[in-house]
Design a protein around this motif. Structure first.
Motif, PDB file in Angstrom:
ATOM      1  N   THR A   1       0.841  -1.192   0.000  1.00 24.98           N
ATOM      2  CA  THR A   1       0.000   0.000   0.000  1.00 24.98           C
ATOM      3  C   THR A   1       0.872   1.236   0.000  1.00 24.98           C
ATOM      4  O   THR A   1       2.089   1.184   0.132  1.00 24.98           O
ATOM      5  CB  THR A   1      -0.901   0.023   1.246  1.00 24.98           C
ATOM      6  OG1 THR A   1      -0.056   0.157   2.391  1.00 24.98           O
ATOM      7  CG2 THR A   1      -1.722  -1.227   1.353  1.00 24.98           C
TER       8      THR A   1
ATOM      9  N   PHE B   1      -4.871   3.796  -1.847  1.00 29.39           N
ATOM     10  CA  PHE B   1      -4.131   3.656  -3.103  1.00 29.39           C
ATOM     11  C   PHE B   1      -3.331   4.921  -3.389  1.00 29.39           C
ATOM     12  O   PHE B   1      -3.701   6.011  -2.927  1.00 29.39           O
ATOM     13  CB  PHE B   1      -5.094   3.377  -4.263  1.00 29.39           C
ATOM     14  CG  PHE B   1      -5.670   1.991  -4.251  1.00 29.39           C
ATOM     15  CD1 PHE B   1      -5.092   0.974  -4.999  1.00 29.39           C
ATOM     16  CD2 PHE B   1      -6.803   1.699  -3.503  1.00 29.39           C
ATOM     17  CE1 PHE B   1      -5.623  -0.309  -4.997  1.00 29.39           C
ATOM     18  CE2 PHE B   1      -7.334   0.418  -3.485  1.00 29.39           C
ATOM     19  CZ  PHE B   1      -6.741  -0.589  -4.231  1.00 29.39           C
TER      20      PHE B   1
ATOM     21  N   MET C   1      -8.628   3.513 -10.585  1.00 29.27           N
ATOM     22  CA  MET C   1      -9.343   2.749  -9.573  1.00 29.27           C
ATOM     23  C   MET C   1     -10.807   3.186  -9.479  1.00 29.27           C
ATOM     24  O   MET C   1     -11.700   2.363  -9.260  1.00 29.27           O
ATOM     25  CB  MET C   1      -8.659   2.887  -8.218  1.00 29.27           C
ATOM     26  CG  MET C   1      -7.261   2.286  -8.157  1.00 29.27           C
ATOM     27  SD  MET C   1      -7.183   0.563  -8.725  1.00 29.27           S
ATOM     28  CE  MET C   1      -8.281  -0.239  -7.552  1.00 29.27           C
TER      29      MET C   1
END
Length: 432
Positions: free
Chosen positions: A3, A131, A139
């Motif tokens: 991440t 993200f 996304m």
């Protein structure tokens, strides 16, 4: 993959998968009347305007909750807001499963709208905090197109399950899924990686870390967001592109195709499914193009998406007699492009607002599409009543044509405002 904060990648993807699955369920809830509109009219003895009320008030609540939801997200984060949304949708579907009157059904759909309003902004928030910032546009597009699979679930499996069992069992089952996902969200979703005590957005290219919060003064935050022409450009982009598809899949598409155009139930399901599949295919393409041409995407992507829908619908409405099946598929394709095109609006809102106004600007943007959708649903129902086609046994092709023609003024208004706000935005940016 890890991440943005170094936490294990599996956690990031687990949270996103649960959130997206919850969004799919939210779309199922939103469009659960799409293939059973005629059943709803018969169950509640409702005319066209009253049937529209089921969808209109649901969308009114959805739209009116966007800004409050954005502010609540800034204060509490995505996890608790998403859980509450799932519970509200479950309560709404349980109520409509046993509703003896139209009044109770309307209230139940309002609960569904309130719960639905909490889900998509929450998923956007989770994307922003888990993200890398530079991956956000892709996304968001992936989330939007995967979520639309909920329409297919509502159109085919849910409708088939209802007709094979009963109204109560079908909508009660959807309520049960809402409870399940409330529990999954509570157990698996976290607002942000544990290294931080606040929601943050991280750009891994520059190392910039920004806390995502709203302005302390709510009125100032809303005024500041709306005052920027880029926010208004995003609002009108979202107003203009998806409302026809929303009105089509939420309520009026299936009756129009089966009772007006004479399609079989299977053909109508195929047309509706095509709308969703086109959105899934075109979404990533539009997302990448939006990222590559940020200063030209309004005229290059948004405006063409609106014009294509106007042309396709104009051909159907002016066709002598029932439109051929290929033309109905063409309309589905045009509306399928409109959904992903509407996601560009969130890129516009993000590009023209600082992080401290992100949720507020997103909420304002999201209001646009659903304001247009509720107007479209309402106008179609009112037009059907004026044409003497209040109940399923009175539906005619001519009545539906006049009813769906009421979408044209909404598209024209959207195009005019897009041109105006684009010019103002470019002037502010020094591009004209």
């Amino acid at each position: 993959m890890s991440t943005v904060t170094g936490a294990p990648g599996w956690r990031m993807w687990t949270i996103w998968c649960v959130a997206v699955a919850g969004y799919v369920l939210a779309i199922v809830n939103r469009t659960s009347l799409s293939a059973v509109g005629v059943d709803a009219a018969e169950r509640f003895a409702a005319d066209a305007s009253m049937l529209s009320l089921l969808a209109v008030l649901q969308l009114v609540v959805y739209a009116s909750m966007q800004i409050p939801v954005g502010l609540l997200l800034d204060r509490f984060g995505a996890r608790p807001i998403m859980v509450i949304g799932m519970v509200l949708m479950a309560l709404g579907q349980l109520a409509i499963a046993f509703a003896p009157t139209l009044g109770i059904a309307v209230f139940a759909r309002m609960l569904v709208g309130a719960g639905d309003a909490a889900v998509f902004p929450s998923v956007l928030r989770l994307i922003a905090t888990w993200f890398p910032a530079q991956r956000n546009p892709l996304m968001v597009q992936l989330t939007g197109i995967i979520g639309q699979l909920g329409q297919i679930v509502a159109i085919i499996p849910l409708a088939a399950f209802l007709h094979a069992t009963s109204w109560t069992l079908a909508f009660g089952s959807v309520a049960g899924l809402g409870v399940l996902f409330a529990v999954l969200t509570l157990l698996l979703v976290r607002n942000h990686p544990q290294q931080y005590d606040a929601d943050v957005s991280v750009d891994t290219n520059t190392g910039a870390i920004e806390v995502v919060t709203s302005a302390m003064d709510t009125r100032v935050g809303i005024r500041a967001a709306w005052a920027h022409p880029g926010t208004r450009l995003a609002f009108w982009s979202h107003f203009s592109t998806p409302f026809a598809a929303t009105a089509f899949v939420v309520l009026w598409g299936f009756p129009f195709m089966t009772e007006g155009e004479g399609l079989s139930a299977g053909e109508a399901q195929a047309v509706s499914s095509t709308l969703v599949l086109v959105g899934i295919i075109s979404g990533p393409v539009l997302g990448l193009l939006s990222a590559r041409i940020p200063t030209r995407r309004t005229f290059a992507l948004v405006v063409p998406a609106v014009v294509i829908q106007m042309v396709a619908w104009g051909a159907v409405l002016l066709w002598p007699g029932q439109a051929p099946l290929w033309l109905m598929f063409a309309v589905a394709v045009s509306m399928g492009i409109g959904g992903p095109a509407s996601m560009i609006a969130f890129d516009q809102a993000r590009a023209h607002n600082p992080k401290n106004r992100l949720s507020t600007a997103t909420g304002i943007t999201n209001v646009g599409g659903f304001l247009a959708a509720l107007l479209a649903v309402l106008f179609i129902g009112m037009a059907l009543d004026l044409m003497g086609a209040s109940r399923p046994e009175d539906y005619t092709l001519d009545a539906f044509r006049w009813a769906f023609a009421t979408m044209m003024p909404l598209w024209l208004l959207g195009l005019i405002m897009l041109i105006i706000e684009r010019k103002r935005t470019r002037k502010l940016m020094g591009l004209v």
